[in-house]
Design a protein around this motif. Structure first.
Motif, PDB file in Angstrom:
ATOM      1  N   GLN A 135      21.907  18.285  40.931  1.00 37.72           N
ATOM      2  CA  GLN A 135      21.801  18.784  39.565  1.00 37.72           C
ATOM      3  C   GLN A 135      21.337  17.702  38.587  1.00 37.72           C
ATOM      4  O   GLN A 135      20.908  18.006  37.472  1.00 37.72           O
ATOM      5  CB  GLN A 135      23.135  19.363  39.096  1.00 37.72           C
ATOM      6  N   CYS A 143      18.904  23.667  39.748  1.00 38.15           N
ATOM      7  CA  CYS A 143      19.624  24.155  38.570  1.00 38.15           C
ATOM      8  C   CYS A 143      19.435  25.655  38.370  1.00 38.15           C
ATOM      9  O   CYS A 143      20.282  26.315  37.766  1.00 38.15           O
ATOM     10  CB  CYS A 143      19.196  23.383  37.326  1.00 38.15           C
ATOM     11  N   LEU A 147      22.985  26.882  39.549  1.00 30.30           N
ATOM     12  CA  LEU A 147      23.662  26.902  38.259  1.00 30.30           C
ATOM     13  C   LEU A 147      23.208  28.039  37.354  1.00 30.30           C
ATOM     14  O   LEU A 147      23.772  28.250  36.286  1.00 30.30           O
ATOM     15  CB  LEU A 147      23.449  25.557  37.536  1.00 30.30           C
ATOM     16  N   HIS A 175      25.910  27.292  45.358  1.00 35.25           N
ATOM     17  CA  HIS A 175      26.433  25.974  45.002  1.00 35.25           C
ATOM     18  C   HIS A 175      27.451  25.488  46.030  1.00 35.25           C
ATOM     19  O   HIS A 175      27.482  24.307  46.401  1.00 35.25           O
ATOM     20  CB  HIS A 175      27.072  26.052  43.612  1.00 35.25           C
TER      21      HIS A 175
END
Length: 222
Positions: A135, A143, A147, A175
């Protein structure tokens, strides 16, 4: 000796690598990365390819793409090569080639290798010692995939979508995959298949592709 055509099946993802000539840098400043990503997005839209994961390193790029036509990926790479080389040469007052020959690619078994290959790509900056965590590297798809940050050039593959019922749960589960290291033998398998342009998958998948395309999909046993 004539070069064999690459393994291409519309709808089947491929891991693509393109390196700078003599391993020289192909990105110097932030504007270079941004320009490449803009042209990558334009090319995927123009030639109907889905981009699932990427990382732009200083002297090479990794892409995880699904072509929706037989020549989709080759057209994408030609498009990027034409525009990015012109931009880079003008920007840094240089001439000549930028790339180390043809791009390299492996057709892969999405059921067994898609998520591993996606993680392999996004972990490149960590393996290179550039960052502690993916990240922290701005020029990859991590990302977006892990995320949930907006990235208009990324298209989610079905295997990724099956990670959860909505985007938040998919990101969370994706993740979580990074808590475990990719085994060294898997890393070597991905590298070998891509560099040698073989098919990446288990034996059953390789046999299936070999029968479909009537071509050898892996090196012969010595």
């Amino acid at each position: 000796m004539a070069r064999l055509p690459r393994f291409v099946i519309p709808g089947q993802p491929q891991h693509v690598i393109q390196r700078g000539n003599n391993r020289d840098v192909i990105f110097v400043g932030d504007a270079d990365y941004q320009f490449y990503l803009t042209k990558l997005g334009d090319a995927c839209k123009k030639y109907n390819c889905d981009l699932h994961a990427y990382v732009l390193m200083t002297n090479h790029v990794h892409l995880l793409l699904t072509p929706n036509s037989e020549n989709g990926i080759s057209k994408v790479m030609q498009y990027i090569g034409r525009y990015y080389v012109q931009y880079f040469n003008f920007q840094y007052q240089r001439t000549g080639t930028l790339w180390e020959g043809r791009y390299k690619a492996t057709l892969l078994d999405s059921n067994n290798y898609f998520l591993t290959c996606s993680r392999y790509i996004e972990l490149n900056p960590v393996r290179a010692g550039m960052v502690q965590h993916p990240q922290d590297y701005p020029w990859s798809s991590y990302c977006r995939n892990a995320l949930g940050q907006y990235n208009k050039i990324i298209s989610s593959h079905l295997v990724y979508k099956l990670l959860g019922v909505d985007d938040a749960s998919r990101c969370l589960n994706y993740h979580a995959l990074f808590a475990n290291h990719i085994p060294k033998e898997k890393i070597e398998e991905i590298r070998m298949a891509t560099n040698k342009a073989w098919v990446l998958g288990d034996n059953q998948f390789k046999i299936k592709i070999s029968q479909l395309l009537e071509r050898q999909t892996q090196p012969k046993v010595r």
